[in-house]
Write a protein that holds these residues in place. Structure first.
Motif, PDB file in Angstrom:
ATOM      1  N   ALA A  91     -24.321 -28.312  -8.689  1.00 44.25           N
ATOM      2  CA  ALA A  91     -23.670 -29.627  -8.623  1.00 44.25           C
ATOM      3  C   ALA A  91     -22.157 -29.516  -8.497  1.00 44.25           C
ATOM      4  N   GLU A  92     -21.557 -28.673  -9.291  1.00 41.30           N
ATOM      5  CA  GLU A  92     -20.092 -28.561  -9.315  1.00 41.30           C
ATOM      6  C   GLU A  92     -19.535 -27.711  -8.168  1.00 41.30           C
ATOM      7  N   GLN A  93     -20.422 -27.141  -7.350  1.00 45.05           N
ATOM      8  CA  GLN A  93     -19.994 -26.273  -6.249  1.00 45.05           C
ATOM      9  C   GLN A  93     -20.211 -26.899  -4.869  1.00 45.05           C
ATOM     10  N   GLN A  94     -20.708 -28.119  -4.832  1.00 43.75           N
ATOM     11  CA  GLN A  94     -21.026 -28.747  -3.556  1.00 43.75           C
ATOM     12  C   GLN A  94     -19.765 -29.139  -2.797  1.00 43.75           C
ATOM     13  N   ALA A  95     -19.904 -29.252  -1.475  1.00 44.27           N
ATOM     14  CA  ALA A  95     -18.827 -29.643  -0.547  1.00 44.27           C
ATOM     15  C   ALA A  95     -17.723 -28.582  -0.479  1.00 44.27           C
ATOM     16  N   ARG A  96     -18.107 -27.314  -0.640  1.00 40.12           N
ATOM     17  CA  ARG A  96     -17.158 -26.198  -0.550  1.00 40.12           C
ATOM     18  C   ARG A  96     -17.540 -25.188   0.523  1.00 40.12           C
ATOM     19  N   GLY A  97     -18.536 -25.528   1.341  1.00 42.15           N
ATOM     20  CA  GLY A  97     -18.946 -24.641   2.425  1.00 42.15           C
ATOM     21  C   GLY A  97     -20.082 -23.693   2.083  1.00 42.15           C
ATOM     22  N   TYR A  98     -20.581 -23.741   0.858  1.00 40.11           N
ATOM     23  CA  TYR A  98     -21.640 -22.817   0.463  1.00 40.11           C
ATOM     24  C   TYR A  98     -22.961 -23.127   1.160  1.00 40.11           C
ATOM     25  N   GLY A  99     -23.271 -24.389   1.350  1.00 41.53           N
ATOM     26  CA  GLY A  99     -24.495 -24.762   2.054  1.00 41.53           C
ATOM     27  C   GLY A  99     -24.468 -24.302   3.500  1.00 41.53           C
ATOM     28  N   ARG A 100     -23.345 -24.517   4.166  1.00 46.31           N
ATOM     29  CA  ARG A 100     -23.187 -24.067   5.552  1.00 46.31           C
ATOM     30  C   ARG A 100     -23.355 -22.549   5.624  1.00 46.31           C
ATOM     31  N   PHE A 101     -22.709 -21.838   4.704  1.00 42.32           N
ATOM     32  CA  PHE A 101     -22.843 -20.381   4.669  1.00 42.32           C
ATOM     33  C   PHE A 101     -24.307 -19.975   4.516  1.00 42.32           C
ATOM     34  N   ALA A 102     -25.029 -20.644   3.619  1.00 46.67           N
ATOM     35  CA  ALA A 102     -26.431 -20.300   3.380  1.00 46.67           C
ATOM     36  C   ALA A 102     -27.276 -20.526   4.625  1.00 46.67           C
ATOM     37  N   VAL A 103     -27.091 -21.673   5.280  1.00 44.96           N
ATOM     38  CA  VAL A 103     -27.864 -21.972   6.484  1.00 44.96           C
ATOM     39  C   VAL A 103     -27.535 -20.957   7.579  1.00 44.96           C
ATOM     40  N   GLU A 104     -26.260 -20.659   7.771  1.00 46.79           N
ATOM     41  CA  GLU A 104     -25.878 -19.676   8.789  1.00 46.79           C
ATOM     42  C   GLU A 104     -26.441 -18.300   8.467  1.00 46.79           C
ATOM     43  N   SER A 105     -26.494 -17.946   7.184  1.00 47.83           N
ATOM     44  CA  SER A 105     -27.061 -16.657   6.789  1.00 47.83           C
ATOM     45  C   SER A 105     -28.560 -16.601   7.062  1.00 47.83           C
ATOM     46  N   VAL A 106     -29.271 -17.690   6.780  1.00 46.10           N
ATOM     47  CA  VAL A 106     -30.701 -17.748   7.104  1.00 46.10           C
ATOM     48  C   VAL A 106     -30.877 -17.638   8.619  1.00 46.10           C
ATOM     49  N   ASN A 107     -30.055 -18.359   9.379  1.00 49.39           N
ATOM     50  CA  ASN A 107     -30.143 -18.274  10.843  1.00 49.39           C
ATOM     51  C   ASN A 107     -29.931 -16.838  11.319  1.00 49.39           C
ATOM     52  N   ASP A 108     -28.963 -16.141  10.748  1.00 46.51           N
ATOM     53  CA  ASP A 108     -28.717 -14.743  11.106  1.00 46.51           C
ATOM     54  C   ASP A 108     -29.932 -13.872  10.802  1.00 46.51           C
ATOM     55  N   GLU A 109     -30.554 -14.084   9.653  1.00 54.34           N
ATOM     56  CA  GLU A 109     -31.743 -13.311   9.289  1.00 54.34           C
ATOM     57  C   GLU A 109     -32.885 -13.587  10.256  1.00 54.34           C
ATOM     58  N   LEU A 110     -33.050 -14.859  10.615  1.00 56.65           N
ATOM     59  CA  LEU A 110     -34.128 -15.196  11.549  1.00 56.65           C
ATOM     60  C   LEU A 110     -33.876 -14.594  12.925  1.00 56.65           C
ATOM     61  N   ARG A 111     -32.620 -14.623  13.390  1.00 60.38           N
ATOM     62  CA  ARG A 111     -32.285 -13.978  14.669  1.00 60.38           C
ATOM     63  C   ARG A 111     -32.624 -12.487  14.604  1.00 60.38           C
ATOM     64  N   ARG A 112     -32.253 -11.861  13.491  1.00 61.34           N
ATOM     65  CA  ARG A 112     -32.525 -10.435  13.306  1.00 61.34           C
ATOM     66  C   ARG A 112     -34.019 -10.154  13.410  1.00 61.34           C
ATOM     67  N   ARG A 113     -34.842 -11.112  12.996  1.00 59.53           N
ATOM     68  CA  ARG A 113     -36.299 -10.970  13.047  1.00 59.53           C
ATOM     69  C   ARG A 113     -36.877 -11.433  14.383  1.00 59.53           C
ATOM     70  N   GLY A 114     -35.997 -11.779  15.327  1.00 61.41           N
ATOM     71  CA  GLY A 114     -36.457 -12.136  16.663  1.00 61.41           C
ATOM     72  C   GLY A 114     -36.763 -13.610  16.874  1.00 61.41           C
TER      73      GLY A 114
END
Length: 162
Positions: A91-114
């Motif tokens: 709750a206290e960490q929202q709107a700081r870019g962490y969600g975007r980072f997480a989604v981009e990291s998942v996208n990177d992992e999925l790309r790595r898996r083809g």
């Protein structure tokens, strides 16, 4: 210098902190608690990819991807999908870019898996994540998964390694 933001596996050393992570009260009905997600990950280890979001040494969130799942297995033409299963930012960490980072990291992992696209489903509503996902490029498919809206993002090519 490497970014202090990173995803780390859930371990016996950090699982209690992970389970203590809380979203805003108005988001409680929109995303399952981390403990629930970890139980699902334990029950479906071939499908679930759970990670903690850490900034420096501080736990700021939880993300879990799903890998190769059929949303409508009763339909013969349903395809395998991979994507974002859960995203909980403290709750206290929202709107700081962490969600975007997480989604981009998942996208990177999925790309790595083809994979070539990321799927997400979410509960629609006033305090829901629809606008967040839309800003990241997700587009609704017109499908529902239970009571959740399904959206997808086409993944571009993986970034070259440095």
């Amino acid at each position: 210098m490497p970014s202090p933001l990173r995803l780390v596996p859930v371990t016996s050393d950090n699982v209690e902190d992970a389970c203590a992570l809380k979203v805003r009260p108005d988001q409680d009905g929109l995303v399952k608690p981390v403990a629930w997600s970890l139980a699902q990950a334990y029950a479906t280890p071939a499908t679930a990819w759970p990670r903690l979001i850490v900034d420096g040494e501080q736990l700021v969130g939880f993300v879990m991807a799903f890998l190769d799942v059929r949303f409508h297995p009763e339909q013969p033409d349903d395809r395998l999908r991979s994507g974002l299963w859960r995203l909980n930012i403290a709750a206290e960490q929202q709107a700081r870019g962490y969600g975007r980072f997480a989604v981009e990291s998942v996208n990177d992992e999925l790309r790595r898996r083809g994979q070539t696209r990321t799927t997400v489903s979410y509960v629609p509503g006033a305090h829901g994540p629809e606008e967040f996902y839309r800003k990241l490029g997700f587009r609704t498919t017109g499908e529902l998964s239970g009571d959740q809206v399904v959206a997808e993002l086409e993944l571009g090519p993986a970034a070259p390694l440095p």
